[in-house]
Design an enzyme around this catalytic site. Structure first.
Site, PDB file in Angstrom:
ATOM      1  N   GLU A 104       0.841  -1.204   0.000  1.00  0.00           N
ATOM      2  CA  GLU A 104       0.000   0.000   0.000  1.00  0.00           C
ATOM      3  C   GLU A 104       0.879   1.259   0.000  1.00  0.00           C
ATOM      4  O   GLU A 104       0.549   2.259  -0.632  1.00  0.00           O
ATOM      5  CB  GLU A 104      -0.938   0.025   1.209  1.00  0.00           C
ATOM      6  CG  GLU A 104      -1.865  -1.173   1.344  1.00  0.00           C
ATOM      7  CD  GLU A 104      -2.800  -1.397   0.158  1.00  0.00           C
ATOM      8  OE1 GLU A 104      -2.807  -0.584  -0.788  1.00  0.00           O
ATOM      9  OE2 GLU A 104      -3.529  -2.402   0.179  1.00  0.00           O
ATOM     10  N   HIS A 113       1.935   1.802  -3.449  1.00  0.00           N
ATOM     11  CA  HIS A 113       0.858   2.385  -4.254  1.00  0.00           C
ATOM     12  C   HIS A 113       0.816   3.899  -4.055  1.00  0.00           C
ATOM     13  O   HIS A 113       0.722   4.660  -5.013  1.00  0.00           O
ATOM     14  CB  HIS A 113      -0.508   1.784  -3.871  1.00  0.00           C
ATOM     15  CG  HIS A 113      -0.579   0.302  -4.076  1.00  0.00           C
ATOM     16  ND1 HIS A 113      -1.631  -0.465  -3.662  1.00  0.00           N
ATOM     17  CD2 HIS A 113       0.306  -0.557  -4.672  1.00  0.00           C
ATOM     18  CE1 HIS A 113      -1.410  -1.734  -3.989  1.00  0.00           C
ATOM     19  NE2 HIS A 113      -0.238  -1.809  -4.584  1.00  0.00           N
ATOM     20  N   TYR A 167       1.412   7.009  -6.980  1.00  0.00           N
ATOM     21  CA  TYR A 167       0.561   8.149  -7.324  1.00  0.00           C
ATOM     22  C   TYR A 167       1.359   9.456  -7.224  1.00  0.00           C
ATOM     23  O   TYR A 167       1.230  10.346  -8.063  1.00  0.00           O
ATOM     24  CB  TYR A 167      -0.671   8.221  -6.410  1.00  0.00           C
ATOM     25  CG  TYR A 167      -1.585   7.020  -6.540  1.00  0.00           C
ATOM     26  CD1 TYR A 167      -2.184   6.699  -7.751  1.00  0.00           C
ATOM     27  CD2 TYR A 167      -1.848   6.196  -5.444  1.00  0.00           C
ATOM     28  CE1 TYR A 167      -3.013   5.590  -7.875  1.00  0.00           C
ATOM     29  CE2 TYR A 167      -2.675   5.086  -5.567  1.00  0.00           C
ATOM     30  CZ  TYR A 167      -3.250   4.783  -6.781  1.00  0.00           C
ATOM     31  OH  TYR A 167      -4.062   3.689  -6.897  1.00  0.00           O
ATOM     32  N   GLU A 173     -10.730  -2.239  -1.698  1.00  0.00           N
ATOM     33  CA  GLU A 173      -9.738  -2.778  -2.640  1.00  0.00           C
ATOM     34  C   GLU A 173     -10.371  -3.479  -3.827  1.00  0.00           C
ATOM     35  O   GLU A 173      -9.765  -3.561  -4.892  1.00  0.00           O
ATOM     36  CB  GLU A 173      -8.831  -3.783  -1.912  1.00  0.00           C
ATOM     37  CG  GLU A 173      -8.202  -3.197  -0.679  1.00  0.00           C
ATOM     38  CD  GLU A 173      -7.165  -4.113  -0.080  1.00  0.00           C
ATOM     39  OE1 GLU A 173      -7.501  -5.263   0.238  1.00  0.00           O
ATOM     40  OE2 GLU A 173      -6.025  -3.680   0.072  1.00  0.00           O
ATOM     41  N   GLU A 209      -4.141  -5.286  -5.613  1.00  0.00           N
ATOM     42  CA  GLU A 209      -5.443  -5.129  -4.933  1.00  0.00           C
ATOM     43  C   GLU A 209      -6.310  -6.375  -5.081  1.00  0.00           C
ATOM     44  O   GLU A 209      -7.013  -6.767  -4.159  1.00  0.00           O
ATOM     45  CB  GLU A 209      -6.204  -3.903  -5.449  1.00  0.00           C
ATOM     46  CG  GLU A 209      -5.513  -2.565  -5.242  1.00  0.00           C
ATOM     47  CD  GLU A 209      -5.151  -2.246  -3.796  1.00  0.00           C
ATOM     48  OE1 GLU A 209      -5.419  -3.052  -2.890  1.00  0.00           O
ATOM     49  OE2 GLU A 209      -4.556  -1.171  -3.574  1.00  0.00           O
TER      50      GLU A 209
END
Ligand code: ZN
Ligand code: ZN
Length: 348
Positions: A121, A124, A128, A188, A222
């Site tokens: 996570e 992730h 971004y 998710e 995910e």
């Protein structure tokens, strides 16, 4: 009447207990992890699968996307940035939540898997940020994050997730852990997909392929997280039959149904003016996903049974997932190999 059990945050080390935990929560466990002596040996395969996904944002060169960015329409840029920060907001909740759950999980093998998920996570979130830093200056990034924080539709859909997560933080019990897990599947397994659809839609037009490559890695993670959590819920219910109430089963159906509704609302709001995404088809896609999540939990379809109406969103196949009601623990171990960076987008 639902009886509830407080979860005990066990000590780090309990030499008097066995290494193989007696239960996933509120069990007896020494705290030492020996993967060769665990209660659910299939969890080792799942752990390996998660590790074989390892990737990091910096591996993907954003040069092509940087060049293409200026060729996007203002509408495409706007939707791109809104979705980016909205997905980042969701992932921001997952890192600390997965870490917190570890404190209440007695079984060390499950702790290890939650640790890997938490790490993913964090990646992730970084991806971004990495995409944003390639495309727009910091002041605009901040503006976009503020937009994501104050958007009423974003807030409404996050509210359910937040209530369940905060409920567990304030009062860690079997019941609040169960609700946290159901909402984690919604986050998710359902909430990401209007966003994914947009990035894959660009990729179908050969636009922003590097971003979509990252998005496809996130999607793969995910899918596996949602799958793991569904198996975690099934074990939790099996080991704690008091959780197997009519109310709790109904809770799963109701909250997945609500998440589906909110994801459809969000899709209509964010994708309304994007040419080439059929929103009715997308609604069918979200229902298809919800059915899949329910089957992974061993429950029934809530929506009409259909084939994937938007196969181009599903970049990674589901072969590694348990789509049916068959018992997870009887499955053969799977192998997984890392895909190449281009990830097949050239063929889309
Ligand atoms: Zn994530
Ligand atoms: Zn996740």
């Amino acid at each position: 009447m639902i009886t509830d059990t407080t979860l005990i945050k066990i000590k780090l080390l309990n030499p008097e207990y066995p290494n193989k935990s007696t239960a996933i929560v509120n069990g007896k466990s020494s705290g030492l992890l020996n993967w060769n002596d665990i209660a659910y040996p299939k969890m080792y395969d799942l752990y390996q699968t998660l590790l074989s996904n390892f990737w990091k944002a910096q591996e993907i060169n954003m040069q092509d996307d940087i060049k293409q960015w200026d060729l996007l329409s203002d509408k495409e840029k706007d939707v791109f940035l809104r979705i980016n920060t909205q997905l980042a907001s969701l992932d921001s909740l997952q890192t600390p939540t997965m870490s917190q759950v570890m404190d209440y999980v007695t079984d060390s093998s499950f702790k290890a898997i939650f640790a890997v998920i938490s790490q993913q996570e964090a990646v992730h979130n970084e991806s971004y940020s990495y995409i944003l830093s390639s495309l727009i200056p910091l002041a605009e990034q901040n503006e976009r994050f503020n937009q994501a924080k104050s958007d009423p539709i974003v807030r409404k859909r996050n509210q359910l997730i937040l209530e369940a997560y905060e409920g567990f933080r304030e009062n860690p019990t079997l019941q609040t852990l169960f609700k946290l897990c159901v909402n984690s599947i919604n986050l998710e397994g359902i909430y990401f997909y209007a966003g994914f659809a947009f990035f894959y839609h660009l990729a179908r037009q050969q636009k922003m392929l590097k971003t979509s490559t990252m998005i496809s890695y996130i999607q793969r993670d995910e899918m596996q997280h949602a799958y793991f959590i569904s198996q975690f819920i099934r074990i939790l219910l099996t080991e704690n039959p008091e959780l197997q109430t009519k109310e709790n089963i109904q809770y799963v159906y109701d909250s997945i149904h609500e998440a589906v509704k909110l994801e459809k609302d969000w899709a209509h709001y964010i994708l309304a003016d994007v040419n080439g995404i059929d929103l009715v088809e997308f609604e069918g896609y979200v229902e298809y996903l919800a059915n899949k999540r329910l089957r992974q939990l061993g429950l029934n379809n809530l929506y009409e049974e259909r084939n994937n109406p938007m196969p181009w969103i599903q970049v990674f196949g589901d072969e590694m997932m348990n789509e049916t009601k068959s018992d997870f623990f009887e499955q053969k171990s799977r192998t997984y190999s890392k895909v190449s960076q281009s990830n097949g987008f050239d063929e889309l």
